[in-house]
Design a protein around this motif. Structure first.
Motif, PDB file in Angstrom:
ATOM      1  N   TRP A 177     -15.457   5.829 -18.832  1.00  0.00           N
ATOM      2  CA  TRP A 177     -14.078   5.842 -18.340  1.00  0.00           C
ATOM      3  C   TRP A 177     -13.141   5.608 -19.513  1.00  0.00           C
ATOM      4  O   TRP A 177     -13.267   4.578 -20.185  1.00  0.00           O
ATOM      5  CB  TRP A 177     -13.980   4.668 -17.365  1.00  0.00           C
ATOM      6  CG  TRP A 177     -12.911   4.693 -16.353  1.00  0.00           C
ATOM      7  CD1 TRP A 177     -11.608   4.314 -16.525  1.00  0.00           C
ATOM      8  CD2 TRP A 177     -13.055   5.047 -14.979  1.00  0.00           C
ATOM      9  NE1 TRP A 177     -10.931   4.426 -15.342  1.00  0.00           N
ATOM     10  CE2 TRP A 177     -11.808   4.878 -14.375  1.00  0.00           C
ATOM     11  CE3 TRP A 177     -14.128   5.501 -14.200  1.00  0.00           C
ATOM     12  CZ2 TRP A 177     -11.585   5.138 -13.029  1.00  0.00           C
ATOM     13  CZ3 TRP A 177     -13.899   5.754 -12.861  1.00  0.00           C
ATOM     14  CH2 TRP A 177     -12.646   5.581 -12.289  1.00  0.00           C
ATOM     15  N   ARG A 227      -8.702  11.426 -13.678  1.00  0.00           N
ATOM     16  CA  ARG A 227      -8.056  10.710 -12.568  1.00  0.00           C
ATOM     17  C   ARG A 227      -6.561  10.872 -12.774  1.00  0.00           C
ATOM     18  O   ARG A 227      -6.018  10.463 -13.794  1.00  0.00           O
ATOM     19  CB  ARG A 227      -8.421   9.226 -12.543  1.00  0.00           C
ATOM     20  CG  ARG A 227      -7.643   8.514 -11.421  1.00  0.00           C
ATOM     21  CD  ARG A 227      -8.232   7.199 -11.025  1.00  0.00           C
ATOM     22  NE  ARG A 227      -7.937   6.131 -11.957  1.00  0.00           N
ATOM     23  CZ  ARG A 227      -8.184   4.847 -11.706  1.00  0.00           C
ATOM     24  NH1 ARG A 227      -8.731   4.487 -10.537  1.00  0.00           N
ATOM     25  NH2 ARG A 227      -7.924   3.920 -12.601  1.00  0.00           N
ATOM     26  N   GLN A 279     -10.154   8.579  -3.863  1.00  0.00           N
ATOM     27  CA  GLN A 279     -10.485   7.155  -3.899  1.00  0.00           C
ATOM     28  C   GLN A 279     -10.174   6.489  -2.575  1.00  0.00           C
ATOM     29  O   GLN A 279      -9.096   6.676  -1.995  1.00  0.00           O
ATOM     30  CB  GLN A 279      -9.697   6.464  -5.016  1.00  0.00           C
ATOM     31  CG  GLN A 279     -10.292   6.731  -6.366  1.00  0.00           C
ATOM     32  CD  GLN A 279      -9.813   5.717  -7.382  1.00  0.00           C
ATOM     33  OE1 GLN A 279      -8.911   6.006  -8.149  1.00  0.00           O
ATOM     34  NE2 GLN A 279     -10.410   4.534  -7.383  1.00  0.00           N
ATOM     35  N   GLU A 290      -9.587   2.992  -1.364  1.00  0.00           N
ATOM     36  CA  GLU A 290      -9.340   1.721  -2.044  1.00  0.00           C
ATOM     37  C   GLU A 290      -8.243   0.904  -1.373  1.00  0.00           C
ATOM     38  O   GLU A 290      -7.493   0.197  -2.040  1.00  0.00           O
ATOM     39  CB  GLU A 290      -9.035   1.953  -3.531  1.00  0.00           C
ATOM     40  CG  GLU A 290      -7.987   2.995  -3.818  1.00  0.00           C
ATOM     41  CD  GLU A 290      -7.748   3.197  -5.319  1.00  0.00           C
ATOM     42  OE1 GLU A 290      -8.306   2.453  -6.137  1.00  0.00           O
ATOM     43  OE2 GLU A 290      -6.978   4.097  -5.665  1.00  0.00           O
ATOM     44  N   GLY A 341     -12.643   2.192  -5.189  1.00  0.00           N
ATOM     45  CA  GLY A 341     -11.991   1.365  -6.208  1.00  0.00           C
ATOM     46  C   GLY A 341     -12.011  -0.065  -5.673  1.00  0.00           C
ATOM     47  O   GLY A 341     -11.147  -0.438  -4.871  1.00  0.00           O
ATOM     48  N   PRO A 342     -12.983  -0.876  -6.075  1.00  0.00           N
ATOM     49  CA  PRO A 342     -13.145  -2.192  -5.446  1.00  0.00           C
ATOM     50  C   PRO A 342     -12.015  -3.164  -5.756  1.00  0.00           C
ATOM     51  O   PRO A 342     -11.714  -4.047  -4.939  1.00  0.00           O
ATOM     52  CB  PRO A 342     -14.476  -2.693  -6.027  1.00  0.00           C
ATOM     53  CG  PRO A 342     -14.646  -1.956  -7.314  1.00  0.00           C
ATOM     54  CD  PRO A 342     -13.994  -0.622  -7.113  1.00  0.00           C
ATOM     55  N   ASN A 343     -11.358  -2.967  -6.906  1.00  0.00           N
ATOM     56  CA  ASN A 343     -10.266  -3.884  -7.256  1.00  0.00           C
ATOM     57  C   ASN A 343      -9.066  -3.682  -6.339  1.00  0.00           C
ATOM     58  O   ASN A 343      -8.531  -4.630  -5.764  1.00  0.00           O
ATOM     59  CB  ASN A 343      -9.873  -3.683  -8.722  1.00  0.00           C
ATOM     60  CG  ASN A 343     -10.973  -4.124  -9.651  1.00  0.00           C
ATOM     61  OD1 ASN A 343     -11.212  -5.308  -9.840  1.00  0.00           O
ATOM     62  ND2 ASN A 343     -11.687  -3.151 -10.222  1.00  0.00           N
ATOM     63  N   ASP A 344      -8.665  -2.428  -6.187  1.00  0.00           N
ATOM     64  CA  ASP A 344      -7.537  -2.164  -5.285  1.00  0.00           C
ATOM     65  C   ASP A 344      -7.901  -2.486  -3.840  1.00  0.00           C
ATOM     66  O   ASP A 344      -7.053  -2.947  -3.065  1.00  0.00           O
ATOM     67  CB  ASP A 344      -7.103  -0.699  -5.405  1.00  0.00           C
ATOM     68  CG  ASP A 344      -6.174  -0.491  -6.584  1.00  0.00           C
ATOM     69  OD1 ASP A 344      -5.198  -1.247  -6.702  1.00  0.00           O
ATOM     70  OD2 ASP A 344      -6.439   0.396  -7.395  1.00  0.00           O
ATOM     71  N   PHE A 390     -16.917   2.185  -8.614  1.00  0.00           N
ATOM     72  CA  PHE A 390     -16.516   1.727  -9.948  1.00  0.00           C
ATOM     73  C   PHE A 390     -17.406   0.559 -10.362  1.00  0.00           C
ATOM     74  O   PHE A 390     -17.708  -0.321  -9.563  1.00  0.00           O
ATOM     75  CB  PHE A 390     -15.052   1.281  -9.888  1.00  0.00           C
ATOM     76  CG  PHE A 390     -14.437   0.988 -11.217  1.00  0.00           C
ATOM     77  CD1 PHE A 390     -14.143   2.018 -12.097  1.00  0.00           C
ATOM     78  CD2 PHE A 390     -14.132  -0.306 -11.589  1.00  0.00           C
ATOM     79  CE1 PHE A 390     -13.558   1.759 -13.329  1.00  0.00           C
ATOM     80  CE2 PHE A 390     -13.545  -0.582 -12.819  1.00  0.00           C
ATOM     81  CZ  PHE A 390     -13.264   0.459 -13.691  1.00  0.00           C
TER      82      PHE A 390
HETATM   83  C1  3PY Z   1     -10.354  -0.026  -8.632  1.00  0.00           C
HETATM   84  O1  3PY Z   1     -11.302  -0.781  -8.893  1.00  0.00           O
HETATM   85  O2  3PY Z   1      -9.477  -0.285  -7.797  1.00  0.00           O
HETATM   86  C2  3PY Z   1     -10.251   1.249  -9.304  1.00  0.00           C
HETATM   87  O3  3PY Z   1      -9.514   2.098  -8.905  1.00  0.00           O
HETATM   88  C3  3PY Z   1     -11.045   1.483 -10.542  1.00  0.00           C
HETATM   89  O4  3PY Z   1     -10.179   1.661 -11.630  1.00  0.00           O
END
Ligand code: 3PY
Length: 259
Positions: free
Chosen positions: A19, A70, A151, A153, A176-179, A218
């Motif tokens: 990435w 992306r 994604q 997320e 996207g685990p963070n979002d 991710f």
């Molecule tokens: C997330 O983890 O939210 C992503 O979109 C990775 O960048």
């Protein structure tokens, strides 16, 4: 890219990639031959602008890895530019509804008998070379060859994931685990230890598989990427340029202070 995803389906290992969030032709040239199936140029976060995207996608496509981009949002002009510079796949952040997924597919398809609703403009710039095709062959085959990944997320996206997965033309769901954690009110970086996020992730995996779509996750290390593949995910990154640089340089700097 598609072949690596099929390999995952056959149980022969995940589709793997890196990435990029830093700009730079040299960076892309350095990273792309490291054994990845694909390298993603991230224009959502980081400071890769339009020109840098063109340079990096070109560098990646000559290495044998598939270039992916992306894009920052879901506007059709963003898809068009990323595809024209040779992306083999587009990743679109924050897709939350079936209607959004359908609009994303329209933006990635040239109008054709199969895709009369496609809106992609007829130029292709460097894309034929990125597929080793003539311009004519690229135009004839791009709708089949280019992969569309959305994604998942947010909480809303998970609530609608079965409908999103069923949209014709969506090839892959990517978590996207963070979002996702953030949308649920948690600190993004805590996602791995939050049961609600893990349950949502399992639902996305199941919805994607039930619809016959590839599913990605991710991951910021080889260990996490391997763990996600064991859970059933087809497509995983193992880190990002900024993580590699800060982790390695930070660790060496800390070590030096103890020597
Ligand atoms: C997330 O983890 O939210 C992503 O979109 C990775 O960048």
């Amino acid at each position: 890219l598609r072949e690596s995803l099929e390999r995952s389906r056959r149980g022969e290992g995940p589709s793997i990639g890196q990435w990029l969030e830093f700009p730079g032709y040299s960076l892309a040239r350095t990273v792309a031959p490291l054994g990845e199936d694909w390298v993603l140029v991230d224009t959502e976060h980081g400071n890769i602008d339009d020109n840098e995207m063109y340079l990096q996608v070109g560098a990646i496509s000559t290495s044998g890895a598939s270039p992916m981009v992306r894009i920052p949002g879901s506007e059709h002009w963003m898809m068009k530019r990323a595809l024209d510079c040779g992306a083999h796949a587009i990743m679109v952040p924050m897709c939350e509804t079936k209607e959004q997924a359908e609009a994303i597919v329209r933006g990635c398809k040239y109008p054709s008998a199969r895709w009369p609703q496609g809106t992609r403009g007829a130029g292709a710039m460097y894309a034929p070379a990125a597929f080793n095709q003539t311009g004519r062959d690229y135009l004839l085959n791009a709708n089949d060859n280019v992969m569309v990944c959305v994604q998942i997320e947010s909480r809303k996206a998970v609530e609608n994931v079965e409908e999103i997965a069923a949209v014709d033309g969506i090839d892959m769901l990517f978590i996207g685990p963070n979002d996702l954690a953030s949308s649920m009110g948690y600190v993004a970086f805590d996602h791995a230890s939050i049961p609600e996020v893990q349950d949502a992730s399992a639902r996305v995996l199941q919805a994607g598989r039930a619809a016959g779509k590839y599913v990605g996750h991710f991951a910021l290390s080889a260990e996490i990427a391997a763990q996600k593949h064991k859970q059933g995910f087809d497509f995983v990154n193992c880190g990002a340029d900024i993580v590699a640089v800060t982790a390695w340089m930070g660790a060496e700097m800390a070590k030096l202070k103890t020597l």
